[in-house]
Write a protein that holds these residues in place. Structure first.
Motif, mmCIF file in Angstrom:
data_model
loop_
_atom_site.group_PDB
_atom_site.id
_atom_site.type_symbol
_atom_site.label_atom_id
_atom_site.label_comp_id
_atom_site.label_asym_id
_atom_site.label_seq_id
_atom_site.Cartn_x
_atom_site.Cartn_y
_atom_site.Cartn_z
ATOM 1 N N MET A 1 2.846 1.533 -9.211
ATOM 2 C CA MET A 1 4.189 2.048 -8.921
ATOM 3 C C MET A 1 5.092 0.948 -8.373
ATOM 4 O O MET A 1 6.261 0.845 -8.735
ATOM 5 C CB MET A 1 4.095 3.199 -7.931
ATOM 6 C CG MET A 1 3.447 4.466 -8.487
ATOM 7 S SD MET A 1 4.413 5.169 -9.858
ATOM 8 C CE MET A 1 5.879 5.686 -8.963
ATOM 9 N N CYS A 2 4.522 0.096 -7.519
ATOM 10 C CA CYS A 2 5.296 -0.996 -6.926
ATOM 11 C C CYS A 2 5.733 -1.986 -8.005
ATOM 12 O O CYS A 2 6.888 -2.422 -8.035
ATOM 13 C CB CYS A 2 4.459 -1.711 -5.865
ATOM 14 S SG CYS A 2 5.321 -3.069 -5.045
ATOM 15 N N GLN B 1 -5.925 5.642 -5.194
ATOM 16 C CA GLN B 1 -4.571 5.735 -4.667
ATOM 17 C C GLN B 1 -3.959 4.354 -4.488
ATOM 18 O O GLN B 1 -2.767 4.149 -4.756
ATOM 19 C CB GLN B 1 -4.585 6.474 -3.312
ATOM 20 C CG GLN B 1 -3.193 6.708 -2.718
ATOM 21 C CD GLN B 1 -2.312 7.536 -3.621
ATOM 22 O OE1 GLN B 1 -2.738 8.571 -4.134
ATOM 23 N NE2 GLN B 1 -1.074 7.088 -3.837
ATOM 24 N N ALA B 2 -4.792 3.399 -4.039
ATOM 25 C CA ALA B 2 -4.312 2.033 -3.862
ATOM 26 C C ALA B 2 -3.885 1.428 -5.192
ATOM 27 O O ALA B 2 -2.857 0.754 -5.292
ATOM 28 C CB ALA B 2 -5.391 1.172 -3.213
ATOM 29 N N THR C 1 -2.886 3.130 -7.835
ATOM 30 C CA THR C 1 -1.667 3.838 -8.233
ATOM 31 C C THR C 1 -0.450 3.268 -7.524
ATOM 32 O O THR C 1 0.611 3.056 -8.122
ATOM 33 C CB THR C 1 -1.796 5.337 -7.919
ATOM 34 O OG1 THR C 1 -2.911 5.874 -8.632
ATOM 35 C CG2 THR C 1 -0.530 6.087 -8.324
ATOM 36 N N ASP C 2 -0.613 2.999 -6.225
ATOM 37 C CA ASP C 2 0.496 2.432 -5.449
ATOM 38 C C ASP C 2 0.908 1.061 -5.974
ATOM 39 O O ASP C 2 2.101 0.743 -6.034
ATOM 40 C CB ASP C 2 0.096 2.322 -3.969
ATOM 41 C CG ASP C 2 -0.042 3.690 -3.299
ATOM 42 O OD1 ASP C 2 0.473 4.673 -3.866
ATOM 43 O OD2 ASP C 2 -0.664 3.761 -2.222
#
Length: 238
Positions: free
Chosen positions: A22-23, A15-16, A18-19
């Motif tokens: 995305m950022c 998840q980290a 992916t974040d």
């Protein structure tokens, strides 16, 4: 759920990542939007101009083009725009006094790598008229070779405002191989700001296949396999 370093689960790690992606994507999108807005604004300004304003803009552009062409002609009259040999010591100093930036290739006929540089410089010189590209036979000019600390051939001396800025000794800075591209040599020269390069000096140029050319990768692998540094450059005793 599998546990990873510092008690973070695999799902949390994914998840980290992916974040972060995305950022980065959001920031890239914002940069593109800003550039598009800037271009839209310029288009609107041009569209809102009356005929007199457009004519004035065209005149300014034409004046800039004429000035650039005049500067190019003046430089070519001083020996820029062509890769050539300087055969006299006095001529060498006269050539350097008349230019802000110069690339000087010290060579000898018996060294194959000097002929490789001849090929590349013949292509580069007409592209970068602001810089003078000359060659000097080191065997015939021992005084110049000693004065500029030439101990290996080929050596390319980069000169700015009449002073030595850097010397490219052999092919190490192009990756240590004979088959480097002209674009790689341009990139190396650009890193020392001796040509007005329009590319990115922080990254090697992109190859015809779309891949980034790393001039150092092959040389490093070769050295690791052999356990020593190979060189086809000639040590040259004054």
């Amino acid at each position: 759920k599998k546990s990873t370093m510092a008690g973070i689960t695999e799902d949390q790690f994914q998840q980290a990542v992916t974040d972060m992606v995305m950022c980065a994507t959001d920031k890239l999108g914002q940069a593109v939007d800003i550039e598009n807005d800037r271009l839209d604004e310029q288009i609107k300004k041009i569209e809102s101009m009356d005929e007199d304003s457009l004519e004035a803009l065209r005149e300014r552009r034409m004046a800039q083009m004429r000035k650039k062409a005049d500067e190019r002609q003046k430089l070519m009259a001083k020996g820029h725009g062509v890769y050539r040999e300087v055969t006299e010591t006095k001529e060498f100093f006269t050539e350097l006094k008349a230019t802000k930036m110069a690339v000087v290739h010290f060579y000898r006929d018996a060294t194959d790598r000097c002929r490789i540089l001849d090929k590349h410089f013949s292509i580069i010189a007409p592209k970068y008229v602001e810089t003078k590209f000359i060659k000097v036979n080191a065997e015939k000019h021992p005084y110049l070779a000693e004065k500029l600390h030439i101990y290996m051939l080929p050596t390319v001396v980069l000169i700015k405002e009449g002073k030595t800025d850097h010397s490219i000794i052999g092919f190490d800075e192009m990756g240590g191989n004979d088959d480097f591209s002209t674009e790689i040599l341009e990139w190396v020269l650009a890193k020392y700001k001796v040509i007005n390069y329009e590319g990115d000096v922080t990254q090697p140029p992109i190859g015809d296949d779309g891949g980034v050319r790393n001039p150092f990768q092959k040389a490093v692998k070769s050295s690791l396999r052999s356990g020593r540094e190979d060189s086809d450059d000639d040590d040259w005793d004054l």
